[in-house]
Design a protein around this motif. Structure first.
Motif, mmCIF file in Angstrom:
data_model
loop_
_atom_site.group_PDB
_atom_site.id
_atom_site.type_symbol
_atom_site.label_atom_id
_atom_site.label_comp_id
_atom_site.label_asym_id
_atom_site.label_seq_id
_atom_site.Cartn_x
_atom_site.Cartn_y
_atom_site.Cartn_z
ATOM 1 N N MET A 1 -9.625 -25.694 -40.820
ATOM 2 C CA MET A 1 -10.458 -26.480 -41.740
ATOM 3 C C MET A 1 -9.919 -26.414 -43.162
ATOM 4 O O MET A 1 -9.275 -25.451 -43.550
ATOM 5 N N SER A 2 -10.255 -27.453 -43.940
ATOM 6 C CA SER A 2 -9.974 -27.452 -45.373
ATOM 7 C C SER A 2 -11.047 -28.266 -46.078
ATOM 8 O O SER A 2 -11.744 -29.072 -45.438
ATOM 9 N N ASN A 3 -11.214 -28.057 -47.368
ATOM 10 C CA ASN A 3 -12.228 -28.793 -48.125
ATOM 11 C C ASN A 3 -12.098 -30.307 -47.977
ATOM 12 O O ASN A 3 -13.089 -30.990 -47.730
ATOM 13 N N PRO A 4 -10.890 -30.878 -48.113
ATOM 14 C CA PRO A 4 -10.778 -32.341 -47.993
ATOM 15 C C PRO A 4 -11.211 -32.876 -46.618
ATOM 16 O O PRO A 4 -11.669 -34.009 -46.517
ATOM 17 N N ASP A 5 -11.100 -32.038 -45.569
ATOM 18 C CA ASP A 5 -11.534 -32.472 -44.232
ATOM 19 C C ASP A 5 -12.997 -32.879 -44.224
ATOM 20 O O ASP A 5 -13.413 -33.695 -43.400
ATOM 21 N N TYR A 6 -13.777 -32.286 -45.107
ATOM 22 C CA TYR A 6 -15.228 -32.509 -45.125
ATOM 23 C C TYR A 6 -15.692 -33.208 -46.398
ATOM 24 O O TYR A 6 -16.890 -33.257 -46.674
ATOM 25 N N GLY A 7 -14.749 -33.712 -47.163
ATOM 26 C CA GLY A 7 -15.110 -34.392 -48.402
ATOM 27 C C GLY A 7 -15.639 -33.454 -49.459
ATOM 28 O O GLY A 7 -16.358 -33.863 -50.364
ATOM 29 N N LEU A 8 -15.271 -32.167 -49.370
ATOM 30 C CA LEU A 8 -15.735 -31.165 -50.328
ATOM 31 C C LEU A 8 -14.746 -31.019 -51.460
ATOM 32 O O LEU A 8 -13.529 -31.110 -51.258
ATOM 33 N N VAL A 9 -15.257 -30.777 -52.632
ATOM 34 C CA VAL A 9 -14.411 -30.572 -53.793
ATOM 35 C C VAL A 9 -14.219 -29.080 -54.021
ATOM 36 O O VAL A 9 -15.068 -28.269 -53.651
ATOM 37 N N GLU A 10 -13.097 -28.701 -54.615
ATOM 38 C CA GLU A 10 -12.881 -27.306 -54.998
ATOM 39 C C GLU A 10 -13.868 -26.993 -56.116
ATOM 40 O O GLU A 10 -13.986 -27.756 -57.068
ATOM 41 N N SER A 11 -14.613 -25.904 -55.975
ATOM 42 C CA SER A 11 -15.621 -25.580 -56.965
ATOM 43 C C SER A 11 -15.850 -24.081 -57.011
ATOM 44 O O SER A 11 -15.802 -23.410 -55.976
ATOM 45 N N GLU A 12 -16.131 -23.576 -58.185
ATOM 46 C CA GLU A 12 -16.522 -22.178 -58.349
ATOM 47 C C GLU A 12 -18.040 -22.033 -58.249
ATOM 48 O O GLU A 12 -18.556 -20.920 -58.248
ATOM 49 N N ASP A 13 -18.751 -23.139 -58.171
ATOM 50 C CA ASP A 13 -20.203 -23.151 -58.080
ATOM 51 C C ASP A 13 -20.617 -22.755 -56.666
ATOM 52 O O ASP A 13 -20.278 -23.437 -55.699
ATOM 53 N N HIS A 14 -21.341 -21.645 -56.521
ATOM 54 C CA HIS A 14 -21.736 -21.157 -55.207
ATOM 55 C C HIS A 14 -22.774 -22.037 -54.524
ATOM 56 O O HIS A 14 -23.066 -21.847 -53.348
ATOM 57 N N ASN A 15 -23.337 -22.998 -55.246
ATOM 58 C CA ASN A 15 -24.267 -23.931 -54.626
ATOM 59 C C ASN A 15 -23.543 -25.063 -53.902
ATOM 60 O O ASN A 15 -24.167 -25.846 -53.201
ATOM 61 N N VAL A 16 -22.222 -25.133 -54.084
ATOM 62 C CA VAL A 16 -21.412 -26.154 -53.421
ATOM 63 C C VAL A 16 -20.731 -25.501 -52.223
ATOM 64 O O VAL A 16 -19.990 -24.524 -52.392
ATOM 65 N N PRO A 17 -20.973 -25.990 -50.998
ATOM 66 C CA PRO A 17 -20.275 -25.414 -49.843
ATOM 67 C C PRO A 17 -18.766 -25.550 -50.007
ATOM 68 O O PRO A 17 -18.282 -26.485 -50.642
ATOM 69 N N GLY A 18 -18.041 -24.614 -49.437
ATOM 70 C CA GLY A 18 -16.590 -24.662 -49.526
ATOM 71 C C GLY A 18 -15.935 -23.901 -48.390
ATOM 72 O O GLY A 18 -16.562 -23.067 -47.736
ATOM 73 N N VAL A 19 -14.666 -24.205 -48.150
ATOM 74 C CA VAL A 19 -13.898 -23.590 -47.071
ATOM 75 C C VAL A 19 -13.061 -22.449 -47.636
ATOM 76 O O VAL A 19 -12.418 -22.592 -48.675
ATOM 77 N N ILE A 20 -13.087 -21.318 -46.928
ATOM 78 C CA ILE A 20 -12.213 -20.190 -47.262
ATOM 79 C C ILE A 20 -11.106 -20.115 -46.221
ATOM 80 O O ILE A 20 -11.258 -20.604 -45.102
ATOM 81 N N GLU A 21 -9.997 -19.512 -46.593
ATOM 82 C CA GLU A 21 -8.842 -19.347 -45.705
ATOM 83 C C GLU A 21 -8.460 -20.672 -45.052
ATOM 84 O O GLU A 21 -8.194 -20.751 -43.851
ATOM 85 N N ALA A 22 -8.424 -21.726 -45.867
ATOM 86 C CA ALA A 22 -8.142 -23.078 -45.382
ATOM 87 C C ALA A 22 -6.858 -23.129 -44.562
ATOM 88 O O ALA A 22 -5.867 -22.475 -44.888
ATOM 89 N N GLY A 23 -6.914 -23.895 -43.481
ATOM 90 C CA GLY A 23 -5.745 -24.121 -42.647
ATOM 91 C C GLY A 23 -5.387 -22.994 -41.703
ATOM 92 O O GLY A 23 -4.439 -23.101 -40.937
ATOM 93 N N SER A 24 -6.136 -21.906 -41.728
ATOM 94 C CA SER A 24 -5.799 -20.740 -40.910
ATOM 95 C C SER A 24 -6.672 -20.682 -39.643
ATOM 96 O O SER A 24 -7.642 -21.424 -39.517
ATOM 97 N N PRO A 25 -6.363 -19.762 -38.722
ATOM 98 C CA PRO A 25 -7.211 -19.585 -37.543
ATOM 99 C C PRO A 25 -8.607 -19.071 -37.899
ATOM 100 O O PRO A 25 -9.527 -19.176 -37.104
ATOM 101 N N THR A 26 -8.745 -18.503 -39.108
ATOM 102 C CA THR A 26 -10.035 -17.945 -39.527
ATOM 103 C C THR A 26 -10.651 -18.720 -40.689
ATOM 104 O O THR A 26 -11.421 -18.167 -41.463
ATOM 105 N N SER A 27 -10.327 -20.008 -40.801
ATOM 106 C CA SER A 27 -10.951 -20.802 -41.865
ATOM 107 C C SER A 27 -12.449 -20.916 -41.587
ATOM 108 O O SER A 27 -12.885 -20.952 -40.439
ATOM 109 N N ALA A 28 -13.230 -20.945 -42.666
ATOM 110 C CA ALA A 28 -14.685 -20.984 -42.519
ATOM 111 C C ALA A 28 -15.310 -21.784 -43.647
ATOM 112 O O ALA A 28 -14.891 -21.676 -44.799
ATOM 113 N N LEU A 29 -16.312 -22.541 -43.290
ATOM 114 C CA LEU A 29 -17.139 -23.236 -44.262
ATOM 115 C C LEU A 29 -18.248 -22.272 -44.662
ATOM 116 O O LEU A 29 -18.978 -21.774 -43.799
#
Length: 142
Positions: free
Chosen positions: A100-128
């Motif tokens: 997974m990656s942020n662009p896959d879901y139309g998500l923007v890169e953000s430091e705001d914790h109220n905005v969902p985001g993907v960690i470890e993008a592109g890896s076997p352990t990526s997570a929204l």
């Protein structure tokens, strides 16, 4: 089926988490391994490489369907993304799925914790990560 554990991604970290059966067979297996290795004194960089090697060798497996992990305890003390410090975070749910990656879901890169985001993008352990508003325990700490 639900499984829970207190992961220890750093020796001073305390990461209570619960997940569904898919998470238990995949992501929580990695977290159990990470905890044992960290508590044995291995550095985060060494453990990260061991986990990568474990995925390559077949010891660890990426989720085949979305795997859910809930981190809703106010007792948590989580490492920073660079594993240099430990602090409180907010209650959150993580949906793991490989690649997974942020662009896959139309998500923007953000430091705001109220905005969902993907960690470890592109890896076997990526997570929204979706931050929740309330802890599950009755006496939350800040």
């Amino acid at each position: 089926t639900e499984a829970c554990l207190v992961a220890r991604p750093l020796d001073k970290a305390f990461a209570p988490m619960c997940g569904d059966a898919e998470a238990d067979a995949t992501i929580l297996a990695v977290e159990r391994f990470r905890s044992v290795e960290v508590l044995a004194g291995k550095s985060p960089d060494v453990v990260k490489q061991e986990i990568a090697d474990g995925f390559k060798s077949g010891r660890f497996h990426a989720p085949k369907r979305p795997a859910l992990i809930f981190m809703m305890s106010s007792a948590q003390m989580l490492p920073s993304p660079d594993f240099k410090s430990v602090s409180k975070f907010r209650p959150h749910v993580m949906v793991y799925y490989p690649g997974m990656s942020n662009p896959d879901y139309g998500l923007v890169e953000s430091e705001d914790h109220n905005v969902p985001g993907v960690i470890e993008a592109g890896s076997p352990t990526s997570a929204l990560i979706v931050v929740m508003h309330d802890w599950v325990d009755p006496s939350p700490t800040q």
